[in-house]
Design a protein around this motif. Structure first.
Motif, PDB file in Angstrom:
ATOM      1  N   ILE A  70       0.725  -1.058  -0.033  1.00 17.14           N
ATOM      2  CA  ILE A  70       0.015  -0.029  -0.034  1.00 17.14           C
ATOM      3  C   ILE A  70       0.788   1.139   0.018  1.00 17.14           C
ATOM      4  N   THR A  71       0.376   2.412  -0.577  1.00 17.45           N
ATOM      5  CA  THR A  71       0.861   3.665  -0.384  1.00 17.45           C
ATOM      6  C   THR A  71      -0.142   4.542   0.052  1.00 17.45           C
ATOM      7  N   LEU A  72       0.275   5.804   0.561  1.00 18.21           N
ATOM      8  CA  LEU A  72      -0.530   6.692   1.094  1.00 18.21           C
ATOM      9  C   LEU A  72      -1.645   7.197  -0.003  1.00 18.21           C
ATOM     10  N   PRO A  73      -1.127   7.446  -1.266  1.00 19.40           N
ATOM     11  CA  PRO A  73      -2.079   8.108  -2.090  1.00 19.40           C
ATOM     12  C   PRO A  73      -3.002   6.741  -2.465  1.00 19.40           C
ATOM     13  N   GLN A  74      -2.858   5.411  -2.524  1.00 20.88           N
ATOM     14  CA  GLN A  74      -3.759   4.246  -2.880  1.00 20.88           C
ATOM     15  C   GLN A  74      -4.808   4.496  -1.412  1.00 20.88           C
ATOM     16  N   VAL A  75      -4.090   4.441  -0.302  1.00 15.47           N
ATOM     17  CA  VAL A  75      -5.273   4.567   0.861  1.00 15.47           C
ATOM     18  C   VAL A  75      -6.049   5.569   0.866  1.00 15.47           C
ATOM     19  N   LEU A  76      -5.654   6.872   0.455  1.00 12.15           N
ATOM     20  CA  LEU A  76      -6.585   8.084   0.348  1.00 12.15           C
ATOM     21  C   LEU A  76      -7.403   8.119  -1.242  1.00 12.15           C
ATOM     22  N   GLY A  77      -7.010   7.230  -2.063  1.00 14.34           N
ATOM     23  CA  GLY A  77      -7.558   7.050  -3.323  1.00 14.34           C
ATOM     24  C   GLY A  77      -7.575   8.395  -4.132  1.00 14.34           C
ATOM     25  N   VAL A  78      -6.389   9.094  -3.973  1.00 12.85           N
ATOM     26  CA  VAL A  78      -5.900   9.953  -4.814  1.00 12.85           C
ATOM     27  C   VAL A  78      -4.498   9.783  -5.591  1.00 12.85           C
ATOM     28  N   ASN A  79      -4.383  10.733  -6.668  1.00 11.57           N
ATOM     29  CA  ASN A  79      -3.047  10.568  -7.507  1.00 11.57           C
ATOM     30  C   ASN A  79      -1.836  10.995  -6.425  1.00 11.57           C
ATOM     31  N   HIS A  80      -0.805  10.582  -6.529  1.00 13.15           N
ATOM     32  CA  HIS A  80       0.580  10.813  -5.892  1.00 13.15           C
ATOM     33  C   HIS A  80       0.684  12.292  -5.853  1.00 13.15           C
ATOM     34  N   TRP A  81       0.735  12.869  -6.994  1.00 12.48           N
ATOM     35  CA  TRP A  81       0.881  14.406  -7.258  1.00 12.48           C
ATOM     36  C   TRP A  81      -0.161  14.986  -6.533  1.00 12.48           C
ATOM     37  N   VAL A  82      -1.033  14.562  -5.902  1.00 13.14           N
ATOM     38  CA  VAL A  82      -2.025  15.513  -4.904  1.00 13.14           C
ATOM     39  C   VAL A  82      -1.187  15.450  -3.487  1.00 13.14           C
ATOM     40  N   ILE A  83      -0.627  14.171  -3.053  1.00 12.84           N
ATOM     41  CA  ILE A  83       0.047  14.133  -1.987  1.00 12.84           C
ATOM     42  C   ILE A  83       1.388  14.825  -1.779  1.00 12.84           C
ATOM     43  N   ILE A  84       2.262  14.676  -2.667  1.00  7.12           N
ATOM     44  CA  ILE A  84       3.581  15.162  -2.899  1.00  7.12           C
ATOM     45  C   ILE A  84       3.638  16.661  -2.436  1.00  7.12           C
ATOM     46  N   PRO A  85       2.879  17.575  -3.072  1.00 11.60           N
ATOM     47  CA  PRO A  85       2.895  19.022  -2.772  1.00 11.60           C
ATOM     48  C   PRO A  85       2.301  19.404  -1.363  1.00 11.60           C
ATOM     49  N   ILE A  86       1.486  18.501  -0.978  1.00 10.06           N
ATOM     50  CA  ILE A  86       1.311  18.674   0.548  1.00 10.06           C
ATOM     51  C   ILE A  86       2.098  18.348   1.584  1.00 10.06           C
ATOM     52  N   PHE A  87       3.052  17.040   1.215  1.00 10.39           N
ATOM     53  CA  PHE A  87       3.949  16.927   2.040  1.00 10.39           C
ATOM     54  C   PHE A  87       5.116  17.953   2.036  1.00 10.39           C
ATOM     55  N   LEU A  88       5.476  18.365   0.678  1.00  9.79           N
ATOM     56  CA  LEU A  88       6.538  19.180   0.447  1.00  9.79           C
ATOM     57  C   LEU A  88       6.012  20.593   1.058  1.00  9.79           C
ATOM     58  N   ILE A  89       4.912  21.277   1.023  1.00  9.12           N
ATOM     59  CA  ILE A  89       4.359  22.403   1.954  1.00  9.12           C
ATOM     60  C   ILE A  89       4.699  22.315   3.487  1.00  9.12           C
ATOM     61  N   GLY A  90       4.171  21.140   3.756  1.00 10.39           N
ATOM     62  CA  GLY A  90       4.345  20.782   5.318  1.00 10.39           C
ATOM     63  C   GLY A  90       5.582  20.760   5.601  1.00 10.39           C
ATOM     64  N   ALA A  91       6.653  20.026   4.917  1.00 13.26           N
ATOM     65  CA  ALA A  91       7.990  20.123   5.239  1.00 13.26           C
ATOM     66  C   ALA A  91       8.584  21.321   5.326  1.00 13.26           C
ATOM     67  N   VAL A  92       8.277  22.537   4.443  1.00 14.35           N
ATOM     68  CA  VAL A  92       8.753  23.574   4.440  1.00 14.35           C
ATOM     69  C   VAL A  92       8.366  24.479   5.598  1.00 14.35           C
ATOM     70  N   PHE A  93       6.931  24.386   6.061  1.00 10.90           N
ATOM     71  CA  PHE A  93       6.671  24.826   7.220  1.00 10.90           C
ATOM     72  C   PHE A  93       7.365  24.062   8.530  1.00 10.90           C
ATOM     73  N   PHE A  94       7.431  23.083   8.326  1.00 16.57           N
ATOM     74  CA  PHE A  94       8.313  22.319   9.520  1.00 16.57           C
ATOM     75  C   PHE A  94       9.639  22.859   9.624  1.00 16.57           C
ATOM     76  N   PHE A  95      10.454  23.029   8.554  1.00 20.08           N
ATOM     77  CA  PHE A  95      11.686  23.663   8.441  1.00 20.08           C
ATOM     78  C   PHE A  95      11.547  24.992   9.149  1.00 20.08           C
ATOM     79  N   ARG A  96      10.798  25.866   8.590  1.00 17.27           N
ATOM     80  CA  ARG A  96      10.435  27.140   9.202  1.00 17.27           C
ATOM     81  C   ARG A  96      10.317  27.141  10.758  1.00 17.27           C
ATOM     82  N   TRP A  97       9.478  26.282  11.083  1.00 17.51           N
ATOM     83  CA  TRP A  97       9.290  26.283  12.691  1.00 17.51           C
ATOM     84  C   TRP A  97      10.527  25.935  13.376  1.00 17.51           C
ATOM     85  N   LEU A  98      11.359  24.789  12.820  1.00 16.62           N
ATOM     86  CA  LEU A  98      12.262  24.411  13.340  1.00 16.62           C
ATOM     87  C   LEU A  98      13.337  25.733  13.538  1.00 16.62           C
TER      88      LEU A  98
END
Length: 175
Positions: free
Chosen positions: A142-170
């Motif tokens: 399984i992959t997260l996009p499969q579990v959520l039933g969406v294309n991986h290019w929906v998950i990837i930008p969300i993950f990247l944006i979350g990483a940027v906010f996490f980096f800024r917070w750190l």
């Protein structure tokens, strides 16, 4: 032979970047374990982000084939506990212990010997583990996009944006 050369070059580059990122230093390892220095976390999260984009892009272009392993919770949890215990006791994870040895830190040899012994022990125990631990929590491939039933290019930008906010917070916290 070509595959071995690719592996060697990739390993050397990884070691080079570990050294340049200063994540081979014991104080950085200890800081990460104590959640006081996030250098290693930032380094690895950056690697995950770059790898995620690169692998899915290569897969979509037909230049690589994505091979997903089954998610089995039993070995993942037990392996994670063993990994964490080893990292906490030694102060190096497997990749950083090899890099530390490359820098001339002989204390890393204990971790490398432990990895070899652990691999040998695992190889001997695998038939028994396959019948027990490897059946606990088998979720399949399984992959997260499969579990959520969406294309991986929906998950990837969300993950990247979350990483940027996490980096800024750190960075704001001085970690």
């Amino acid at each position: 032979m070509k595959l071995l050369i690719y592996g060697l070059v990739t390993g050397l580059l990884f070691g080079f970047f570990l050294q340049k990122g200063r994540v081979l230093r014991y104080d950085k390892q200890l800081g990460a374990l104590r959640l006081k220095d996030m250098t290693i976390i930032k380094f690895m999260l950056s690697s995950v982000c770059v790898g995620m984009v690169g692998i899915y892009l290569l897969n979509d272009l037909g230049l690589a084939k994505l091979s997903i392993k089954a998610t089995v919770l039993g070995p993942v949890i037990i392996g994670g506990l063993i990994f964490g215990l080893g990292w906490g006791l030694l102060g190096y994870c497997p990749g950083t212990s090899m890099g530390a040895l490359g820098e001339g830190r002989w204390d890393a040899v204990w971790g490398i010997v432990g990895m070899i012994a652990g691999a040998a022990l695992f190889a001997e125990a695998y038939p028994a583990l396959k019948q027990t631990v490897y059946t606990w929590g088998d979720l399949g491939k399984i992959t997260l996009p499969q579990v959520l039933g969406v294309n991986h290019w929906v998950i990837i930008p969300i993950f990247l944006i979350g990483a940027v906010f996490f980096f800024r917070w750190l960075e704001k916290k001085g970690l």
